[in-house]
Design an enzyme around this catalytic site. Structure first.
Site, mmCIF file in Angstrom:
data_model
loop_
_atom_site.group_PDB
_atom_site.id
_atom_site.type_symbol
_atom_site.label_atom_id
_atom_site.label_comp_id
_atom_site.label_asym_id
_atom_site.label_seq_id
_atom_site.Cartn_x
_atom_site.Cartn_y
_atom_site.Cartn_z
ATOM 1 N N ASN A 86 1.173 -1.035 -0.147
ATOM 2 C CA ASN A 86 0.063 0.290 0.363
ATOM 3 C C ASN A 86 1.150 1.434 0.173
ATOM 4 O O ASN A 86 0.538 2.652 -0.302
ATOM 5 C CB ASN A 86 -0.945 -0.560 1.295
ATOM 6 C CG ASN A 86 -0.352 -0.001 2.633
ATOM 7 O OD1 ASN A 86 0.881 -0.727 2.712
ATOM 8 N ND2 ASN A 86 -0.688 0.560 3.937
ATOM 9 N N GLU B 99 4.867 -3.608 12.443
ATOM 10 C CA GLU B 99 3.429 -2.995 11.918
ATOM 11 C C GLU B 99 1.581 -3.774 11.702
ATOM 12 O O GLU B 99 2.459 -3.816 10.398
ATOM 13 C CB GLU B 99 3.804 -2.001 10.546
ATOM 14 C CG GLU B 99 3.454 -0.608 11.106
ATOM 15 C CD GLU B 99 3.167 0.348 12.103
ATOM 16 O OE1 GLU B 99 1.471 0.874 12.152
ATOM 17 O OE2 GLU B 99 3.677 0.372 13.343
ATOM 18 N N CYS C 236 -3.126 1.801 6.677
ATOM 19 C CA CYS C 236 -3.591 1.210 7.960
ATOM 20 C C CYS C 236 -3.532 2.406 8.870
ATOM 21 O O CYS C 236 -4.527 1.876 10.042
ATOM 22 C CB CYS C 236 -2.085 0.401 8.150
ATOM 23 S SG CYS C 236 -0.904 1.183 8.735
ATOM 24 N N GLU D 154 8.450 2.830 14.170
ATOM 25 C CA GLU D 154 8.915 3.075 13.402
ATOM 26 C C GLU D 154 9.062 4.999 13.062
ATOM 27 O O GLU D 154 8.309 5.834 14.044
ATOM 28 C CB GLU D 154 8.782 2.817 11.738
ATOM 29 C CG GLU D 154 8.509 1.050 12.132
ATOM 30 C CD GLU D 154 8.175 0.716 10.505
ATOM 31 O OE1 GLU D 154 6.833 0.184 10.185
ATOM 32 O OE2 GLU D 154 9.035 0.092 10.051
HETATM 33 C C1 UN1 Z 1 0.171 2.481 6.517
HETATM 34 O O1 UN1 Z 1 -0.970 3.226 5.800
HETATM 35 O O2 UN1 Z 1 0.848 1.614 6.061
HETATM 36 O O3 UN1 Z 1 0.031 7.901 8.063
HETATM 37 C C2 UN1 Z 1 0.723 3.741 6.349
HETATM 38 C C3 UN1 Z 1 0.101 8.031 6.697
HETATM 39 C C4 UN1 Z 1 1.069 8.026 5.569
HETATM 40 C C5 UN1 Z 1 1.226 5.869 6.039
HETATM 41 C C6 UN1 Z 1 0.486 4.750 6.456
HETATM 42 N N1 UN1 Z 1 1.772 8.388 6.208
HETATM 43 O O4 UN1 Z 1 -1.048 7.959 6.430
#
Ligand code: UN1
Length: 494
Positions: A152, A249, A283, A463
């Site tokens: 993603n 994660e 996520c 991270e």
């Molecule tokens: C993810 O969806 O794994 O904060 C990371 C955010 C992005 C990173 C998402 N800078 O939505």
């Protein structure tokens, strides 16, 4: 003829031992074959580990500012090629160009941030309880790191892992997601062009067999994984057995709270972006929205109106706001969740089906979906869907909202829209999540702050930012006794 791509091991581009390959197709049009990539196995991982081990001493002994300079060069090259790389990413991953530019930008930010760490990597100097004794703590590299990344954020997430691993002096075996191998290959090409010595980063393409070989490899000292909870659990179990460091994660079930005193339009914009940006495949995506009763009807009505207007299509086409989901398997999974929501009694307000029409029939498109009348007993409110699906639910007050936000096994991101500073401070204190936004959507983390979550979202690591360095280094405490005699700690104290 589709182009064939290779693994990168010991500074050489080579095929998998087995010569097997897998296909990479455009999720917006399944007829469009982007390329074939090596289907790696344990043998390829073995070679990559050997190369990473061989490169380790030279790399770990290179002064960190010099390692930082290579990372900076990689960042500058990413910037130079931003447009080209963004287009490649939209082609293979589906998210719209505006967003893939953001993905590359996140990797650029990470490169710049990490390059500067080459001249920091601060430890502590402190006092000693004994006379003529000096004490300090320093960071040590860990060794060969296995990095397994999702599709993603095809460049940003690898950059969150690779750059910090490198600045700390580690070498790397990197396995990118099968759905986005080309972005990974382009990223590794840039590392090569930036002057990274052979063997410092090795890339093996492939699926579960390659990933499993990394996790099980006895000489890979650390595994950093971003992906699903199911796989993360397996990774953690195996690493646990081997006493291997492991940073995970994983999922989220992120919620946005909208209070009646909020800037209504801003909260609505935030919800649309949080729920449907990246086709909901973050996520950090907003999959639950808790709205104070007095504005709930209006908010759900307006959200549905906005969701219906989102223009779906191929992400490289002008005017398209939302791309396809990553593949058909994922689309079926999303649809399964939507079906379960309907069966469990939630009300489907819009979407809930595959998108059809010109330019859409051959891609994995799904219509933005909004549910109301959902509750925390339903699967759609409990489990991560990873698609353009969100649930809007009414709450009495902030207390109830925070209770519901916390009523989940996950804890990555969260958001509160309110103009009341007291409410904001309570939300900051009481929401159980790794990230809380006030008057901003649940997506949009910046690289110089810790990124990660509580509960089943992760296993305690963060991270990015300075905390990212803690994943990729071991602390050593150093004592230098310049008294010229045997001094005994805890004993020679009176
Ligand atoms: C993810 O969806 O794994 O904060 C990371 C955010 C992005 C990173 C998402 N800078 O939505």
């Amino acid at each position: 003829m589709a182009k064939s791509y290779l693994n990168y091991i010991g500074g050489k581009w080579i095929p998998a031992e087995s010569r097997l390959t897998f296909e990479n197709r455009n999720p917006a049009d399944g007829r469009d074959l982007i390329g074939k990539f090596p289907e790696s196995s344990a043998e390829d991982v073995e070679k990559a580990v050997a190369a990473a081990e061989q490169a380790y001493d030279r790399w770990r002994l290179m002064p960190a500012p010099m390692r930082g300079e290579i990372i900076l060069k990689a960042g500058l090259l990413l910037k130079e090629k931003k447009e080209e790389l963004s287009k490649i990413m939209t082609h293979e991953m589906g998210k719209v160009l505006r967003e893939t530019r953001g993905d590359i930008q996140e990797a650029i930010d990470m490169a710049y941030y990490t390059a500067g760490e080459g001249r920091r990597l601060f430890g502590q100097t402190t006092t000693s309880e004994l006379k003529n004794k000096f004490a300090m703590s320093i960071r040590m590299p860990i060794g060969v790191c296995g990095l397994i990344t999702p599709w993603n954020f095809p460049t940003a997430i690898p950059s969150w892992k690779i750059f910090p691993a490198l600045i700390c002096g580690n070498t790397v075996v990197f396995k990118p997601a099968e759905d986005t191998p080309l972005s990974a290959a382009k990223f590794v090409e840039i590392l090569e062009q930036a002057g990274l010595p052979p063997g410092v980063v090795n890339m093996v393409h492939g699926g579960a067999p390659a990933g499993e070989a990394i996790v099980r490899h006895p000489r890979i000292r650390l595994v950093s994984f971003t992906g699903s909870c199911e796989v993360g659990r397996l990774v953690a179990q195996q690493c646990g057995k081997m006493l291997k460091r492991c940073s995970l994660e994983m999922g989220g079930k992120n919620a946005q709270i909208v209070m009646a005193d909020a800037d209504f339009d801003l909260a609505l914009e935030g919800a649309v972006w949080g729920a449907f940006g990246t086709t909901g495949q973050r996520c950090t995506a907003t999959s639950r929205i808790y709205v104070e009763k007095s504005v709930y009807q209006k908010f759900s009505r307006e959200l549905v109106k906005r969701a219906k207007k989102i223009r779906i299509g191929y992400g490289l086409k002008a005017g398209v706001e939302m791309g396809p989901v990553i593949n058909d398997v994922q689309r079926e999974r999303i649809h399964g969740y939507v079906q379960s929501g309907i069966e469990e009694g939630a009300k489907l307000e819009c979407g809930g089906r595959y998108a059809k029409g010109p330019g859409l029939s051959r891609g994995s498109f799904y219509i933005p979906t909004v549910f109301t009348h959902a509750d925390s007993k339903m699967k759609i409110v409990r489990e991560e869907i990873f698609g353009p699906v969100t649930c809007v639910m009414p709450v009495k007050n902030l207390e109830e909202a925070i209770h519901e936000v916390n009523n989940t096994v996950y804890g990555l991101s969260s958001a509160l829209y309110s103009r009341d500073v007291n409410r904001a401070m309570r939300a900051i204190r009481d929401i159980e999540a790794g990230i809380t936004y006030i008057n901003g959507p649940t997506i949009g983390a910046e690289v110089h702050l810790p990124f990660g979550g509580v509960k089943n979202t992760g296993n305690g690591h963060r991270e990015a930012g300075e905390t990212g360095l803690d994943i990729f280094s071991e602390w050593k405490s150093v004592f230098v006794d310049f008294s010229g005699r045997l001094q005994k700690a805890q004993i020679d104290v009176d």
